[in-house]
Scaffold this motif. Structure first.
Motif, PDB file in Angstrom:
ATOM      1  N   ALA A  46       6.046   4.730   4.527  1.00  0.00           N
ATOM      2  CA  ALA A  46       6.763   4.370   5.746  1.00  0.00           C
ATOM      3  C   ALA A  46       8.179   3.909   5.426  1.00  0.00           C
ATOM      4  CB  ALA A  46       6.001   3.279   6.507  1.00  0.00           C
ATOM      5  N   ARG A  47       8.328   3.105   4.381  1.00  0.00           N
ATOM      6  CA  ARG A  47       9.660   2.665   3.970  1.00  0.00           C
ATOM      7  C   ARG A  47      10.497   3.851   3.504  1.00  0.00           C
ATOM      8  NH1 ARG A  47      10.608  -2.813   2.617  1.00  0.00           N
ATOM      9  NH2 ARG A  47       8.871  -4.183   3.142  1.00  0.00           N
ATOM     10  N   ALA A  48       9.856   4.768   2.764  1.00  0.00           N
ATOM     11  CA  ALA A  48      10.584   5.942   2.283  1.00  0.00           C
ATOM     12  C   ALA A  48      11.042   6.809   3.450  1.00  0.00           C
ATOM     13  CB  ALA A  48       9.701   6.749   1.326  1.00  0.00           C
ATOM     14  N   GLN A  49      10.188   6.934   4.475  1.00  0.00           N
ATOM     15  CA  GLN A  49      10.566   7.720   5.640  1.00  0.00           C
ATOM     16  C   GLN A  49      11.753   7.086   6.355  1.00  0.00           C
ATOM     17  OE1 GLN A  49       6.725   7.783   7.620  1.00  0.00           O
ATOM     18  NE2 GLN A  49       6.456   9.946   7.150  1.00  0.00           N
ATOM     19  N   ALA A  50      11.733   5.752   6.467  1.00  0.00           N
ATOM     20  CA  ALA A  50      12.848   5.061   7.116  1.00  0.00           C
ATOM     21  C   ALA A  50      14.143   5.273   6.337  1.00  0.00           C
ATOM     22  CB  ALA A  50      12.542   3.568   7.240  1.00  0.00           C
ATOM     23  N   ARG A  51      14.047   5.220   5.003  1.00  0.00           N
ATOM     24  CA  ARG A  51      15.241   5.460   4.190  1.00  0.00           C
ATOM     25  C   ARG A  51      15.693   6.909   4.319  1.00  0.00           C
ATOM     26  NH1 ARG A  51      15.287   4.264  -2.186  1.00  0.00           N
ATOM     27  NH2 ARG A  51      14.841   2.167  -1.421  1.00  0.00           N
ATOM     28  N   HIS A  52      14.715   7.820   4.383  1.00  0.00           N
ATOM     29  CA  HIS A  52      15.037   9.248   4.503  1.00  0.00           C
ATOM     30  C   HIS A  52      15.830   9.510   5.777  1.00  0.00           C
ATOM     31  CE1 HIS A  52      14.581  13.486   3.608  1.00  0.00           C
ATOM     32  NE2 HIS A  52      14.112  13.711   4.824  1.00  0.00           N
ATOM     33  N   GLU A  53      15.527   8.768   6.830  1.00  0.00           N
ATOM     34  CA  GLU A  53      16.243   8.939   8.096  1.00  0.00           C
ATOM     35  C   GLU A  53      17.694   8.486   7.995  1.00  0.00           C
ATOM     36  OE1 GLU A  53      15.189  10.454  10.867  1.00  0.00           O
ATOM     37  OE2 GLU A  53      13.443  10.992   9.650  1.00  0.00           O
TER      38      GLU A  53
ATOM     39  N   HIS B  83       4.487   8.681  -4.590  1.00  0.00           N
ATOM     40  CA  HIS B  83       4.354   9.777  -3.632  1.00  0.00           C
ATOM     41  C   HIS B  83       5.535  10.742  -3.731  1.00  0.00           C
ATOM     42  CE1 HIS B  83       6.822   6.864  -1.343  1.00  0.00           C
ATOM     43  NE2 HIS B  83       7.341   7.920  -0.767  1.00  0.00           N
ATOM     44  N   GLU B  84       6.714  10.245  -4.134  1.00  0.00           N
ATOM     45  CA  GLU B  84       7.853  11.140  -4.320  1.00  0.00           C
ATOM     46  C   GLU B  84       7.716  11.931  -5.614  1.00  0.00           C
ATOM     47  OE1 GLU B  84      11.671   9.339  -3.862  1.00  0.00           O
ATOM     48  OE2 GLU B  84      11.151   8.344  -1.977  1.00  0.00           O
ATOM     49  N   VAL B  85       7.136  11.322  -6.644  1.00  0.00           N
ATOM     50  CA  VAL B  85       6.895  12.052  -7.887  1.00  0.00           C
ATOM     51  C   VAL B  85       5.945  13.215  -7.625  1.00  0.00           C
ATOM     52  CG1 VAL B  85       6.001  11.923 -10.243  1.00  0.00           C
ATOM     53  CG2 VAL B  85       7.304  10.008  -9.299  1.00  0.00           C
ATOM     54  N   ARG B  86       4.896  12.966  -6.831  1.00  0.00           N
ATOM     55  CA  ARG B  86       3.931  14.033  -6.529  1.00  0.00           C
ATOM     56  C   ARG B  86       4.610  15.198  -5.820  1.00  0.00           C
ATOM     57  NH1 ARG B  86       0.451   9.615  -5.814  1.00  0.00           N
ATOM     58  NH2 ARG B  86       0.816   9.447  -3.580  1.00  0.00           N
ATOM     59  N   GLN B  87       5.551  14.881  -4.910  1.00  0.00           N
ATOM     60  CA  GLN B  87       6.246  15.945  -4.200  1.00  0.00           C
ATOM     61  C   GLN B  87       7.165  16.723  -5.137  1.00  0.00           C
ATOM     62  OE1 GLN B  87       8.516  14.747  -0.758  1.00  0.00           O
ATOM     63  NE2 GLN B  87       9.861  16.522  -0.909  1.00  0.00           N
ATOM     64  N   LEU B  88       7.968  16.017  -5.912  1.00  0.00           N
ATOM     65  CA  LEU B  88       8.964  16.682  -6.736  1.00  0.00           C
ATOM     66  C   LEU B  88       8.353  17.388  -7.933  1.00  0.00           C
ATOM     67  CD1 LEU B  88      11.776  14.009  -6.596  1.00  0.00           C
ATOM     68  CD2 LEU B  88      11.631  16.147  -5.348  1.00  0.00           C
TER      69      LEU B  88
ATOM     70  N   GLY C 270      19.049   9.570   0.455  1.00  0.00           N
ATOM     71  CA  GLY C 270      17.890   9.362   1.307  1.00  0.00           C
ATOM     72  C   GLY C 270      16.609   8.999   0.594  1.00  0.00           C
ATOM     73  N   SER C 271      16.607   8.983  -0.740  1.00  0.00           N
ATOM     74  CA  SER C 271      15.377   8.641  -1.458  1.00  0.00           C
ATOM     75  C   SER C 271      15.729   8.266  -2.896  1.00  0.00           C
ATOM     76  CB  SER C 271      14.387   9.816  -1.468  1.00  0.00           C
ATOM     77  OG  SER C 271      14.867  10.866  -2.295  1.00  0.00           O
ATOM     78  N   ASP C 272      14.796   7.569  -3.536  1.00  0.00           N
ATOM     79  CA  ASP C 272      14.975   7.225  -4.945  1.00  0.00           C
ATOM     80  C   ASP C 272      15.045   8.477  -5.807  1.00  0.00           C
ATOM     81  OD1 ASP C 272      14.974   4.495  -4.455  1.00  0.00           O
ATOM     82  OD2 ASP C 272      12.795   4.332  -4.654  1.00  0.00           O
ATOM     83  N   ALA C 273      14.254   9.488  -5.445  1.00  0.00           N
ATOM     84  CA  ALA C 273      14.237  10.715  -6.234  1.00  0.00           C
ATOM     85  C   ALA C 273      15.583  11.431  -6.160  1.00  0.00           C
ATOM     86  CB  ALA C 273      13.121  11.640  -5.743  1.00  0.00           C
ATOM     87  N   ASP C 274      16.171  11.492  -4.956  1.00  0.00           N
ATOM     88  CA  ASP C 274      17.492  12.109  -4.818  1.00  0.00           C
ATOM     89  C   ASP C 274      18.531  11.327  -5.618  1.00  0.00           C
ATOM     90  OD1 ASP C 274      16.388  13.980  -3.172  1.00  0.00           O
ATOM     91  OD2 ASP C 274      17.131  13.103  -1.305  1.00  0.00           O
TER      92      ASP C 274
ATOM     93  N   SER D  26       0.847  -1.185   0.000  1.00  0.00           N
ATOM     94  CA  SER D  26       0.000   0.000   0.000  1.00  0.00           C
ATOM     95  C   SER D  26       0.886   1.240   0.000  1.00  0.00           C
ATOM     96  CB  SER D  26      -0.893   0.020   1.244  1.00  0.00           C
ATOM     97  OG  SER D  26      -0.105   0.196   2.421  1.00  0.00           O
ATOM     98  N   GLU D  27       0.307   2.362  -0.425  1.00  0.00           N
ATOM     99  CA  GLU D  27       1.108   3.585  -0.442  1.00  0.00           C
ATOM    100  C   GLU D  27       1.542   3.956   0.969  1.00  0.00           C
ATOM    101  OE1 GLU D  27       0.835   8.119  -2.175  1.00  0.00           O
ATOM    102  OE2 GLU D  27       0.334   6.371  -3.350  1.00  0.00           O
ATOM    103  N   LYS D  28       0.713   3.642   1.957  1.00  0.00           N
ATOM    104  CA  LYS D  28       1.104   3.930   3.340  1.00  0.00           C
ATOM    105  C   LYS D  28       2.377   3.180   3.703  1.00  0.00           C
ATOM    106  CE  LYS D  28      -0.656   3.820   8.098  1.00  0.00           C
ATOM    107  NZ  LYS D  28      -1.815   3.464   8.964  1.00  0.00           N
ATOM    108  N   GLU D  29       2.447   1.905   3.287  1.00  0.00           N
ATOM    109  CA  GLU D  29       3.650   1.112   3.564  1.00  0.00           C
ATOM    110  C   GLU D  29       4.841   1.649   2.787  1.00  0.00           C
ATOM    111  OE1 GLU D  29       2.219  -3.404   4.371  1.00  0.00           O
ATOM    112  OE2 GLU D  29       1.619  -2.554   2.446  1.00  0.00           O
ATOM    113  N   GLN D  30       4.602   2.073   1.541  1.00  0.00           N
ATOM    114  CA  GLN D  30       5.701   2.628   0.757  1.00  0.00           C
ATOM    115  C   GLN D  30       6.215   3.917   1.364  1.00  0.00           C
ATOM    116  OE1 GLN D  30       5.334   2.492  -3.623  1.00  0.00           O
ATOM    117  NE2 GLN D  30       3.379   1.477  -3.307  1.00  0.00           N
TER     118      GLN D  30
END
Length: 458
Positions: free
Chosen positions: A191-198, A350-355, A220-224, A185-189
């Motif tokens: 959460a994983r992205a937040q953990a990687r961001h940390e 969710h990272e595409v939407r932000q960037l 810290g992220s796939d987008a970076d 789910s996007e929520k799980e994705q």
């Protein structure tokens, strides 16, 4: 599985193995002797020999998995006091580290009944070892989210895909990425992205005597990662073109991200801006003798220096741009999914939407039939005039308590443009990168008027 290595008696088996190993060594010796002088081969034979050797290497890896699988099943690694990977490295010191890890991974996974068909496919050379390891990494990510039967179906699906020769590595990567995005789910994705961001980090790793100065960057992220990769694979990192042999001198020009042309400033000593030539062609000074790593370093430093060279810390060039292809429903959040970059990387929706708030990402938005609905509409991006007006209105990051100046802020769509948000001042708010990320993660909204921005934080 029956073996033709000898009789059931232990001595017979040992003798059979000895004969087998002696025959294998003899065959290798004869092959090595025959191929000791490749220069004697005809052009038509070279390709055939390479192809045959590639087949031998693939079959050898398959046999290594078969033997390692049996060794792990018997607990030989535990008896020796090693992990499965270290045991494989111990008994196969000639293997590259990555290959040893992948062989151990497949052999270990094959101990489980659900993965046994994948192990069998590797052993009979239907699925190469590295492709089996690729799908096992994807299966590890989705296993917590699936039931037993669903996981078995996913394993069967990926095993069949990995066995299809018409699918190359990029195709298989797209399949695994899509499966992960569909199962999680996007929520799980998020959460994983937040953990990687940390885990993001930059630290110095220089030698104490100062002879080597080095920084280690953890993305810290796939987008970076894709943004950095876009710089390292950009024309800035390409070898400088050779000067024209018909002229006495040539001045190389370099075009930066903002479209301005000027003398090349990559700093490579072997690739000077002006190259002298002689009647016989370019001199050594006219050739770009930088290594690939040096070219990537020079490209990175070119972007970095120009980014901080403006007055009062204002960047002098736009952000590096990455084109991402994504489905409309995924972008709107109706479906979980990922976007795909031109370099075959993946970026979560969710990272595409932000960037996409800024020019970091140029989205190629696809409809249900795969047709392009939008290719980075210019109207969605903040104009220079709007950015000046935002700097005047907001002063800097609008998140409560943040004091990052406007020159280092992103222009955030309060209502995302993919959801119908307008690209005007009433729907923009300046945010520093840290709070921009936080607000997208928490889906916060705000009230905006001519006096400023008031966030509604939950």
């Amino acid at each position: 599985m029956k073996s033709g290595w000898g009789s059931e008696a232990g001595g017979g088996r040992a003798g059979g193995v000895s004969v087998l190993l002696a025959g294998l060594a003899d065959s290798l010796d004869r092959s090595t002797t025959a191929l000791a002088s490749p220069a004697l081969l005809q052009e038509s034979e070279l390709g055939d020999v390479l192809g045959a050797l590639d087949g031998v290497a693939a079959r050898t890896h398959a046999l290594l998995v078969a033997v390692a699988r049996e060794g792990l099943a018997r607990g030989l690694h535990q008896e020796a006091g090693f992990s499965d990977v270290d045991w494989v490295r111990l008994v196969c010191p000639g293997l590259a580290s990555r290959t040893a890890i992948e062989i151990a991974m497949v052999a270990r996974a094959a101990q489980q009944r659900v993965h046994a068909p994948l192990g069998d496919a590797v052993q009979d050379s239907t699925v190469p070892v590295h492709r089996a390891a690729q799908i096992l990494r994807a299966l590890t990510r989705i296993r917590p989210a699936l039931g037993e039967s669903e996981y078995a179906e996913a394993t069967e699906l990926l095993t069949a895909a990995a066995a299809r020769e018409e699918f190359d590595e990029r195709d298989l990567g797209r399949i695994t990425s899509k499966l992960v995005a569909t199962c999680l789910s996007e929520k799980e994705q998020v959460a994983r992205a937040q953990a990687r961001h940390e885990l993001r980090d930059v630290h110095e790793s220089s030698l104490a005597d100062g002879s080597l100065r080095r920084f280690v960057l953890t993305v810290g992220s796939d987008a970076d990662y894709e943004a950095i990769k876009a710089v390292l694979m950009s024309p800035l990192a390409a070898p400088a073109p050779r000067p024209d042999a018909t002229t006495d001198a040539i001045t190389e020009l370099s075009t930066d991200a903002g479209g301005e042309a000027g003398p090349a400033t990559t700093g490579g000593g072997a690739a000077e801006a002006v190259h002298a030539t002689t009647g016989g062609g370019p001199t050594v000074a006219g050739l770009d003798l930088r290594t690939a790593g040096q070219r990537r370093y020079d490209a990175f430093m070119t972007v970095f220096r120009r980014g901080v060279a403006g007055t009062q810390g204002q960047p002098t060039t736009p952000k590096a741009q990455v084109m991402v292809t994504i489905g409309l429903q995924e972008l709107r959040g109706a479906l979980g999914g990922t976007g795909r970059t031109v370099h075959e990387g993946t970026v979560p929706a969710h990272e595409v939407r932000q960037l996409a708030c800024e020019a970091d990402v140029i989205p190629a938005v696809l409809g249900e039939a795969g047709q392009i609905l939008d290719l980075g509409r210019a109207k969605r991006l903040v104009t220079p005039g709007q950015r000046r007006a935002l700097a005047h209105r907001d002063g800097g990051c609008t998140f409560p308590g943040c004091h990052v100046p406007a020159t280092w802020c992103d222009a955030h769509h309060v209502v995302h443009w993919a959801r119908g948000g307008r690209s005007d001042l009433g729907n923009y708010a300046l945010l520093c990168p840290r709070h921009h990320t936080w607000l997208h993660q928490h889906d916060a909204t705000a009230d905006v008027d001519e006096t400023g921005v008031r966030w509604r934080l939950r």
